[in-house]
Write a protein that holds these residues in place. Structure first.
Motif, mmCIF file in Angstrom:
data_model
loop_
_atom_site.group_PDB
_atom_site.id
_atom_site.type_symbol
_atom_site.label_atom_id
_atom_site.label_comp_id
_atom_site.label_asym_id
_atom_site.label_seq_id
_atom_site.Cartn_x
_atom_site.Cartn_y
_atom_site.Cartn_z
ATOM 1 N N UNK A 44 -52.707 20.873 105.067
ATOM 2 C CA UNK A 44 -52.873 20.678 103.635
ATOM 3 C C UNK A 44 -52.325 21.799 102.780
ATOM 4 N N UNK A 45 -51.872 22.908 103.381
ATOM 5 C CA UNK A 45 -51.274 23.988 102.599
ATOM 6 C C UNK A 45 -49.963 23.493 101.991
ATOM 7 N N UNK A 46 -49.805 23.680 100.699
ATOM 8 C CA UNK A 46 -48.614 23.169 100.019
ATOM 9 C C UNK A 46 -47.374 24.015 100.273
ATOM 10 N N UNK A 47 -47.557 25.295 100.542
ATOM 11 C CA UNK A 47 -46.411 26.179 100.765
ATOM 12 C C UNK A 47 -45.642 25.738 102.005
ATOM 13 N N UNK A 48 -44.309 25.736 101.953
ATOM 14 C CA UNK A 48 -43.534 25.416 103.145
ATOM 15 C C UNK A 48 -43.707 26.514 104.191
ATOM 16 N N UNK A 49 -44.171 26.140 105.368
ATOM 17 C CA UNK A 49 -44.340 27.122 106.433
ATOM 18 C C UNK A 49 -43.867 26.477 107.733
ATOM 19 N N UNK A 50 -43.579 27.311 108.711
ATOM 20 C CA UNK A 50 -43.125 26.774 109.986
ATOM 21 C C UNK A 50 -43.337 27.784 111.096
ATOM 22 N N UNK A 51 -43.554 27.277 112.289
ATOM 23 C CA UNK A 51 -43.582 28.128 113.478
ATOM 24 C C UNK A 51 -42.176 28.688 113.682
ATOM 25 N N UNK A 52 -42.087 29.960 114.030
ATOM 26 C CA UNK A 52 -40.787 30.615 114.195
ATOM 27 C C UNK A 52 -40.655 31.176 115.609
ATOM 28 N N UNK A 53 -39.516 31.824 115.872
ATOM 29 C CA UNK A 53 -39.248 32.560 117.110
ATOM 30 C C UNK A 53 -39.364 31.661 118.354
ATOM 31 N N UNK A 54 -39.826 32.246 119.459
ATOM 32 C CA UNK A 54 -39.798 31.537 120.730
ATOM 33 C C UNK A 54 -40.584 30.248 120.759
ATOM 34 N N UNK A 55 -41.744 30.234 120.121
ATOM 35 C CA UNK A 55 -42.540 29.008 120.100
ATOM 36 C C UNK A 55 -41.792 27.883 119.381
ATOM 37 N N UNK A 56 -41.014 28.222 118.343
ATOM 38 C CA UNK A 56 -40.262 27.187 117.629
ATOM 39 C C UNK A 56 -39.260 26.512 118.563
ATOM 40 N N UNK A 171 -32.164 31.030 116.752
ATOM 41 C CA UNK A 171 -31.166 31.719 117.567
ATOM 42 C C UNK A 171 -30.369 32.722 116.739
ATOM 43 N N UNK A 172 -30.141 32.433 115.464
ATOM 44 C CA UNK A 172 -29.457 33.385 114.598
ATOM 45 C C UNK A 172 -30.231 34.695 114.536
ATOM 46 N N UNK A 173 -31.559 34.633 114.404
ATOM 47 C CA UNK A 173 -32.374 35.838 114.382
ATOM 48 C C UNK A 173 -32.353 36.539 115.738
ATOM 49 N N UNK A 174 -32.407 35.747 116.806
ATOM 50 C CA UNK A 174 -32.407 36.338 118.138
ATOM 51 C C UNK A 174 -31.084 37.024 118.462
ATOM 52 N N UNK A 175 -30.007 36.583 117.827
ATOM 53 C CA UNK A 175 -28.687 37.155 118.102
ATOM 54 C C UNK A 175 -28.605 38.620 117.708
ATOM 55 N N UNK A 176 -29.443 39.051 116.789
ATOM 56 C CA UNK A 176 -29.331 40.433 116.294
ATOM 57 C C UNK A 176 -29.524 41.443 117.411
ATOM 58 N N UNK A 177 -30.495 41.186 118.299
ATOM 59 C CA UNK A 177 -30.767 42.121 119.391
ATOM 60 C C UNK A 177 -30.304 41.572 120.741
ATOM 61 N N UNK A 178 -30.366 40.249 120.881
ATOM 62 C CA UNK A 178 -29.925 39.585 122.111
ATOM 63 C C UNK A 178 -30.497 40.260 123.352
ATOM 64 N N UNK A 179 -31.821 40.429 123.366
ATOM 65 C CA UNK A 179 -32.506 40.954 124.536
ATOM 66 C C UNK A 179 -32.423 39.932 125.670
ATOM 67 N N UNK A 181 -34.620 38.082 127.060
ATOM 68 C CA UNK A 181 -35.323 36.830 126.773
ATOM 69 C C UNK A 181 -34.602 36.028 125.695
ATOM 70 N N UNK A 182 -33.916 36.724 124.776
ATOM 71 C CA UNK A 182 -33.148 36.024 123.752
ATOM 72 C C UNK A 182 -31.935 35.335 124.375
ATOM 73 N N UNK A 183 -31.290 36.028 125.310
ATOM 74 C CA UNK A 183 -30.158 35.425 126.010
ATOM 75 C C UNK A 183 -30.612 34.206 126.797
ATOM 76 N N UNK A 184 -31.773 34.315 127.445
ATOM 77 C CA UNK A 184 -32.309 33.181 128.205
ATOM 78 C C UNK A 184 -32.614 32.006 127.280
ATOM 79 N N UNK A 185 -33.162 32.300 126.098
ATOM 80 C CA UNK A 185 -33.446 31.228 125.133
ATOM 81 C C UNK A 185 -32.150 30.576 124.660
ATOM 82 N N UNK A 186 -31.136 31.385 124.378
ATOM 83 C CA UNK A 186 -29.844 30.842 123.951
ATOM 84 C C UNK A 186 -29.270 29.919 125.032
#
Length: 218
Positions: A44-56, A171-179, A181-186
């Motif tokens: 019911x929160x009106x503000x646009x929100x979303x799950x981010x990062x790995x869970x997304x 993935x754009x955010x993960x690209x900054x460090x590309x650890x 786990x980020x590479x595995x997600x990509x």
């Protein structure tokens, strides 16, 4: 400063975390909520929100594929009070550059973008809230403010209604460090992207991270 954008200067009064305290942080996240629990609390929160990062990325793929040390959501910075008001009895600590500001004041919140929801009874952290720059209903990438997209285009939903950030932006955010786990997600997520999603990711990577090694795989 762009509307909804936080200052880049960190405030005074933060507690610098020692190496031992940094090493102990994962244990304080052991009770963090699931995406469904977060969605139920923010229903019911009106503000646009979303799950981010790995869970997304897992929500995009339709199921949990790996362990997650925490859970992050993204919201427009100016709409944070709508989310904060859903958690009476909890406190929000602001964090940045190895420092933490417990029970952050409005001044501290205005100068930071990351906020951890803490249960004062246990000291456990339950939710990580990114307060993102925006201009009204337009999301602004905090790493490259020339990247601006309407919230209605970047927030997707699971079959049971949980909002999550578009995978190409995760993935754009993960690209900054590309650890690792980020590479595995990509590697795991790109085969599931649509042609349009791969094209968008390639275009955004070229703008934000020219010459990034991931571009060769898109």
């Amino acid at each position: 400063m762009t509307p909804g954008q936080v200052s880049e200067e960190l405030p005074t009064g933060g507690i610098e975390l020692s190496p031992a305290e940094l090493d102990a942080l994962p244990a304080r996240w052991s009770s963090c909520w699931t995406p469904m629990e977060v969605a139920q609390r923010l229903a019911g929160v009106a503000a646009p929100w979303c799950v981010a990062a790995g869970w997304a990325l897992d929500l995009f793929r339709g199921g949990q594929t790996r362990e997650h040390g925490d859970i992050e959501i993204a919201i427009p910075a100016a709409r944070f009070p709508e989310v904060r008001d859903r958690f009476p009895g909890y406190v929000f600590d602001a964090v940045g550059s190895g420092q933490i500001w417990e029970n952050a004041t409005p001044e501290v919140l205005a100068a930071t973008h990351q906020t951890w929801l803490r249960d004062p009874a246990t000291g456990d952290y339950l939710l990580d809230v990114f307060r993102e720059p925006h201009d009204g209903e337009t999301w602004i990438c905090r790493h490259d403010p020339t990247i601006r997209l309407p919230y209605r285009e970047i927030i997707h939903h699971t079959a049971d209604g949980i909002p999550y950030l578009a995978p190409e932006l995760v993935l754009l955010f993960k690209a900054r460090h590309a650890r690792p786990k980020d590479q595995a997600d990509f590697d795991a997520v790109v085969p599931h992207l649509t042609l349009a999603g791969r094209t968008t990711l390639a275009e955004l990577l070229a703008r934000a991270h020219p010459g990034h090694r991931w571009l060769a795989n898109l």
